[in-house]
Scaffold this active site. Structure first.
Site, PDB file in Angstrom:
ATOM      1  N   GLU A 173      53.902  39.270  37.191  1.00 45.73           N
ATOM      2  CA  GLU A 173      52.992  39.281  36.040  1.00 45.73           C
ATOM      3  C   GLU A 173      53.753  39.857  34.850  1.00 45.73           C
ATOM      4  O   GLU A 173      54.276  40.973  34.940  1.00 45.73           O
ATOM      5  CB  GLU A 173      51.782  40.176  36.321  1.00 45.73           C
ATOM      6  CG  GLU A 173      50.773  39.575  37.267  1.00 45.73           C
ATOM      7  CD  GLU A 173      49.624  40.542  37.570  1.00 45.73           C
ATOM      8  OE1 GLU A 173      48.483  40.093  37.628  1.00 45.73           O
ATOM      9  OE2 GLU A 173      49.879  41.744  37.765  1.00 45.73           O
ATOM     10  N   ASN A 206      45.580  42.411  40.794  1.00 41.98           N
ATOM     11  CA  ASN A 206      44.852  43.538  41.379  1.00 41.98           C
ATOM     12  C   ASN A 206      43.403  43.567  40.913  1.00 41.98           C
ATOM     13  O   ASN A 206      42.525  44.038  41.624  1.00 41.98           O
ATOM     14  CB  ASN A 206      45.558  44.857  41.068  1.00 41.98           C
ATOM     15  CG  ASN A 206      46.825  44.996  41.895  1.00 41.98           C
ATOM     16  OD1 ASN A 206      46.941  44.381  42.957  1.00 41.98           O
ATOM     17  ND2 ASN A 206      47.776  45.763  41.417  1.00 41.98           N
TER      18      ASN A 206
END
Ligand code: NAD
Length: 711
Positions: free
Chosen positions: A462, A500
């Protein structure tokens, strides 16, 4: 339109067909190109004194990348008859290559896969260049398909059933040496002598006529005893089942087809192949895997920014923190030949970290051991140095403890030593990038570069934009991640970033279910039968319950209305049950292999939290776990945290292990449909606002939109 295939005569009576798709990096066998091939072959055949034809590509390093998958997508809903007819038309054309009144030779430099490998296989002979890019294979099973232009019929007759089964059901490419050993390649030579070698082969074959004998052999049924066949079938099925766990039907379908069709005349074998191809084409798994293909393909071309700003070339990388993540990042750099400087506050940590880096970077997958030659090569690229030393690199990745104050201090110290044009990244998993940037002199050159654990296996990175991060910084970080073989997605700053953030509602729901009295084994099975690599509670144990508690706090502070602090986690942490690392968590790991075993203590422990034991059926459990993930994804889309809906699926599949055979979270959600999702959420409304349909979902349901269709 410019033609893709041109005919020339490099020597009298030797025809050369050169494939070069105008304005494209790759040659693709679209239906237009296949039609051109038919015409060119007619032209060559009109010359009665032809000795042979050579097929070559005009693109260095690229023979043919396969069929046109865009056409596949367009035909997914076609009736099976049409699919069968298309496959048969291709077979008939390719088969002509093995029936022309002269020898046919494929001269292959670079990638030759799928339909391209089939085309080459129907030629009488193949010459391969020994370039590192040259690879040959049948990756169709990776798209949930099998070769449909004669691959399953011709390859076993050429190289033997057992070898063909391995190549086609495994879907892995082979290099020129392997191709030579298997008899796929008749000659291997350098790229610049490829054409002359192919022409030499034409003359040799025209004289010896050896190809004519092979034509007969390769058109006849294969002779194998029932015993041999039985053994091959059993051994291959065991390997396939081990690899696919029964989730991917294509390899088994290809095996069954080849076992049945090998004893048939070629015509029958080809007909059976077309029918088997049509049975797989358009199935849910085929669609899902095509989606994964297009997600990854798009990612390869995406520079991470929507402007034409270019990133800087990265020629050296500094890594601060030689722990699990810093070590993994350094090893990834070295494997791709990127000079790396590693540092750590602790000399011991640096020493043991460097050892782990070398082991990882010099590991040879083929021999399953550290390779001395690799070690020499990567060793020369690794420097262990000071902070100043690290700061001299083009990109510096900070991977130290997850503590905002310590990170800020280290980042500021680094920045003060770094070149003004260098990019600074943090591997933080939870701390907002904008908060870390506070106090930096050049926050525009700072971003998150979030690798996943274990770095060796996880493809996703990311790249997180802070409030001040510029496009140039993002493009450099994206370019760097690609340079080390990763798939970067660019996301905006926010709690948990993308992966997440979507993982937490799912993991938290598993705790909710435990507190409602659901059986721990059943929760795990609901997840693994769905296709996740492990259940949510085993995942808690792997991540570490203390780490999960810390990260969880970030999430429930950010989203108190839907993620609740549940008492189970802190209680277990207090007892020192931290998961795998402490030998016990939700499961026990005190056995010899360190495998997760159920722990009677957990049942006892849970009685303190569970009012009544309640059985949930598996379907309910699965929906309870994954519906919160879908809902969170709709919020992420509403907030425009990602640039494209496809980045969500790429993140889920390559960052979390969401099952590829479902095509990604939102691809799977599309198979249910927004209206049906809303319907299925209704019975869960009493559980609280976390199951409330979001405005985006309601709107999609009302307008009958899909995630992929409307974003
Ligand atoms: P780790 O504890 O294995 O390693 C951290 C290293 O940083 C240690 O070697 C320590 O000596 C060193 N260090 C601490 N303070 C330092 C300082 N001031 N200067 C230089 N070195 C210092 O931790 P990890 O698991 O590798 O995590 C590192 C970072 O990566 C954290 O921000 C974490 O949130 C993030 N992350 C971890 C995972 C994971 O699964 N472990 C996944 C993604 C991201």
């Amino acid at each position: 339109m410019n033609p893709t295939i041109t005919l020339s005569w490099p020597e009298p009576h030797v025809a050369l067909l050169t494939l070069d798709m105008p304005d494209k990096g790759a040659n693709i066998l679209s239906s237009a190109v296949v039609a051109e091939l038919r015409e060119r072959l007619d032209e060559v055949a009109a010359h009665s004194d032809t000795l042979g034809v050579v097929l070559i590509s005009g693109k260095p390093g690229m023979f043919i990348a396969g069929a046109d998958l865009g056409e596949f997508i367009a035909g997914l809903d076609a009736p099976p008859d049409q699919t069968i007819a298309k496959s048969q038309a291709g077979q008939q054309l390719f088969r002509r290559l093995a029936e022309l009144p002269f020898v046919t030779v494929a001269a292959i430099d670079g990638i030759c896969v799928g339909g391209g490998a089939e085309l080459a296989m129907w030629c009488d002979r193949r010459v391969l260049s020994n370039d590192a890019k040259t690879s040959y294979g049948f990756p169709e099973v990776k798209l949930g398909l099998l070769p449909g232009w004669g691959g399953t019929a011709r390859l076993p007759r050429m190289i033997g059933l057992s070898n063909a089964v391995e190549m086609i059901t495994g879907g892995e490419n082979i290099d020129p040496q392997e191709a030579w050993a298997l008899g796929v390649a008749d000659d291997v030579t350098s790229a610049d002598t490829l054409l002359s070698a192919a022409i030499r082969l034409v003359h040799r074959e025209a004289e010896s006529k050896a190809y004519q004998r092979d034509r007969e052999t390769w058109a006849a049924p294969i002779v194998m005893s029932p015993n041999e066949l039985g053994f091959l079938g059993a051994a291959a099925s065991a390997v396939i089942l081990g690899q696919t766990k029964g989730r991917f039907p294509a390899p088994m379908a290809a095996l069954e087809l080849m076992l049945e069709s090998q004893a048939q005349p070629l015509d029958n074998a080809l007909r059976m192949e077309s029918e088997a191809f049509a049975r797989l084409f358009g199935t849910e798994v085929n669609r899902a895997l095509l989606n994964i293909y297009f997600l990854t393909d798009r990612n390869k071309r995406d520079r991470g920014v929507d402007t034409d700003v270019r990133g800087a070339d990265v020629t050296s990388v500094g890594v601060v923190g030689a722990g699990i993540m810093g070590g993994g990042i350094a090893a990834a750099n070295l494997k791709r030949g990127l000079p790396t400087v590693l540092t750590d506050a602790s000399a011991d940590a640096l020493r043991s970290g460097a050892e782990a880096v070398m082991k990882d970077a010099a590991y040879d997958r083929k021999t399953k051991a550290v390779n001395a030659e690799n070690a020499m090569r990567v060793g020369a690229l690794l420097n262990l140095g000071s902070m100043q030393h690290v700061a001299g690199c083009d990109v510096v990745v900070e991977a130290i403890v997850e503590n905002m104050d310590i990170k800020r201090k280290v980042l500021q110290a680094l920045e003060s030593e770094m070149r003004p044009d260098a990019v600074l990244g943090s591997n933080t998993s939870t701390i907002p990038i904008t908060k870390l940037a506070d106090g930096l002199a050049r926050p525009e050159q700072f971003c998150g570069i979030h690798f996943f654990n274990p770095v060796r296996r996880m493809k996703l990175v990311e790249v997180i934009r802070g409030e001040s991060t510029t496009d140039e910084t993002v493009a450099t970080a994206v370019g760097y991640a690609k340079r080390v073989g990763k798939m970067p997605i660019v996301v905006h700053d926010g709690p948990g970033f993308l992966v997440n953030r979507l993982l937490f509602p799912y993991m938290n729901e598993s705790l909710q279910l435990l507190m409602e009295g659901a059986d721990i084994g059943e929760i795990e099975k609901a997840s693994t039968r769905f296709g996740m690599p492990m259940g949510p509670l085993a995942l808690y144990d792997m991540v570490g319950l203390d780490t999960a508690l810390y990260a969880g706090r970030v999430m429930w502070e950010a989203f108190p209305e839907r993620i609740h602090a549940l008492p189970i986690l802190p209680a277990l942490v207090k007892q020192g049950r931290l998961g795998q690392k402490s030998g016990s968590g939700f499961f026990n790991y005190a056995n010899r292999k360190g495998k997760a075993e159920s722990d009677p203590y957990i049942d006892e422990f849970l009685t303190g939290y569970v009012k009544e034991r309640r059985a949930h059926d598996r379907e309910t459990l699965t929906w309870r776990l994954f519906a919160p993930m879908i809902l969170e994804a709709t919020r992420v889309l509403e907030e425009k945290l990602v640039r494209d809906v496809r980045d969500v699926d790429l993140g889920m599949v390559f960052g979390l292990g969401f099952p590829a055979f479902r095509g990604g979270l939102l691809c799977w959600a599309d198979t249910i449909g927004a209206a049906e999702i809303v319907e299925r959420l209704k019975p869960l409304a009493e559980l609280g606002s976390r199951f409330e349909p979001t405005p985006l979902l309601l709107e999609m349901a009302r307008r009958k939109h899909s995630f992929y269709g409307s974003h």
